[in-house]
Design a protein around this motif. Sequence first.
Motif, mmCIF file in Angstrom:
data_model
loop_
_atom_site.group_PDB
_atom_site.id
_atom_site.type_symbol
_atom_site.label_atom_id
_atom_site.label_comp_id
_atom_site.label_asym_id
_atom_site.label_seq_id
_atom_site.Cartn_x
_atom_site.Cartn_y
_atom_site.Cartn_z
ATOM 1 N N ASP A 159 -19.992 -61.201 21.844
ATOM 2 C CA ASP A 159 -19.757 -59.752 21.983
ATOM 3 C C ASP A 159 -20.119 -58.994 20.709
ATOM 4 N N PHE A 160 -19.813 -59.627 19.533
ATOM 5 C CA PHE A 160 -20.061 -58.895 18.287
ATOM 6 C C PHE A 160 -21.546 -58.556 18.130
ATOM 7 N N ARG A 204 -23.872 -58.424 20.729
ATOM 8 C CA ARG A 204 -24.315 -57.533 21.824
ATOM 9 C C ARG A 204 -23.885 -56.091 21.540
ATOM 10 N N LYS A 205 -22.701 -55.948 20.900
ATOM 11 C CA LYS A 205 -22.248 -54.587 20.571
ATOM 12 C C LYS A 205 -23.110 -53.989 19.455
ATOM 13 N N ALA A 206 -23.409 -54.806 18.444
ATOM 14 C CA ALA A 206 -24.238 -54.300 17.331
ATOM 15 C C ALA A 206 -25.613 -53.871 17.859
ATOM 16 N N ALA A 262 -26.371 -52.945 21.053
ATOM 17 C CA ALA A 262 -26.237 -51.752 21.913
ATOM 18 C C ALA A 262 -26.058 -50.498 21.064
ATOM 19 N N ASP A 263 -25.212 -50.600 20.023
ATOM 20 C CA ASP A 263 -24.950 -49.429 19.169
ATOM 21 C C ASP A 263 -26.187 -49.000 18.394
ATOM 22 N N ARG A 313 -27.871 -46.995 21.627
ATOM 23 C CA ARG A 313 -27.092 -45.747 21.612
ATOM 24 C C ARG A 313 -27.555 -44.837 20.489
ATOM 25 N N SER A 351 -25.901 -50.687 27.873
ATOM 26 C CA SER A 351 -24.584 -51.198 27.498
ATOM 27 C C SER A 351 -24.656 -52.691 27.178
ATOM 28 N N GLU A 352 -23.565 -53.174 26.556
ATOM 29 C CA GLU A 352 -23.513 -54.561 26.083
ATOM 30 C C GLU A 352 -23.862 -55.559 27.190
ATOM 31 N N ASP A 353 -23.364 -55.293 28.410
ATOM 32 C CA ASP A 353 -23.581 -56.289 29.464
ATOM 33 C C ASP A 353 -24.976 -56.217 30.091
ATOM 34 N N GLU A 355 -26.145 -60.318 13.521
ATOM 35 C CA GLU A 355 -25.216 -59.191 13.332
ATOM 36 C C GLU A 355 -25.454 -58.524 11.968
#
Length: 404
Positions: free
Chosen positions: A79-80, A82-84, A86-87, A91, A98-100, A299
């Motif tokens: 998740d860490f 995928r979030k980095a 996506a952001d 975004r 989105s992350e998924d 990351e």
Amino acid sequence: MFQINENYQKLPGSYLFSTIAKKVNAYQAANPDANIIRLGIGDVTQPIAPAIIEAMHKAVDEMGHAETFRGYAPDLGYDFLRKAIADNDYRARGCDISEDEIFVSDGAKSDSANIQELFSANSRIAVCDPVYPVYVDSNVMAGRTGSYDKEKETWSDVIYMPCTAENNFVPEFPKETPDMIYLCLPNNPTGTTLTKSQLQEWVDYANKVGAVIIYDAAYEAYISESDVAHSIYECEGARTCAIELRSFSKNAGFTGVRLGFTVVPKDLKCGEVSLNAMWARRHGTKFNGAPYIVQRAGEAVYSDAGKAQLKEQVAYYMNNAKTIKEGLAAAGYTVFGGVNAPYIWLKTPSGMTSWEFFDFLLEKANVVGTPGSGFGPSGEGYFRLTAFGNYENTVRALERIKAL
Ligand code: MLT
């Protein structure tokens, strides 16, 4: 008696960069004193940035303690990371991802070869010509390309979209309707790209004809012009027609570390079937996740220090690109690319074929490049040099080429 996948027998020769490596090794063995400068395969030469090394060390230490040890990674990515992604990659650029919708992998080469599994065997593929050979070869292996014409060096069931100096390296919409369209932008091998509005036209076209665009954005970090999209999702409507492939190899020097990701939006559907769900199913079955240490390294690419260090690294390579481009132009060569991509695409001099120029350069200057025809018939008469060498070698190679 077992049977083999006969499609493999249709593949002509070996993989382009293996052929080149074999030729160069043979030349080196015959000429042990030759100081060969390699500007062929797009492999990076600068060390991994300190912020990333630090993150890897920390992750290595975590693996040595029971409390922080990690086994199998989640098959779609931590998740860490995928979030980095996506952001920062989406975004921050106003893209609705989105992350998924992000699937972490061991690199864009394997994703670009594997993605075709999601499509029916009779899908028609369209590729730019010249093209990164993996897109075509992986479809040959899957039996989707028909028969090979040795003379023309083309496949009967592949739609080729020539990209040459004559059309400014901008592919035209094909006469036959494709099901899958491969676009690599900024482009490997020509080093050229499309403007965002030209890309929007491709998105509109794909939505209109019901095709999917496989969009390889491995070189997006090298974009310097403001009217060029970093992601296809900057275009309106891309969520219903595009899959995007990304790599950490070129922007962060991970060619030997291996990390990439693929974006499959949930709006991309064939009838009611979600391609996002299909890719998740495929990934879960065939892939056990990129290593924790490598994902922590990924990351760190998005940390403030990582971003600053990588900006310098990209600038270093783009300075090489400028040096090659300007040096060759001053020496009378016709050159393209090198502004939004780390590749210089030049016309071979004196009507030489791409392979003739390859041999000439290797023998007379001890410089290795990549013959344009290795990327497709419209690459004939062109040649690619990479800006991924170190600066000193790049300057030395140019001096040798100029002296020819
Ligand atoms: C190239 O030289 O075209 C690339 O390095 C190949 C790759 O990224 O696999």
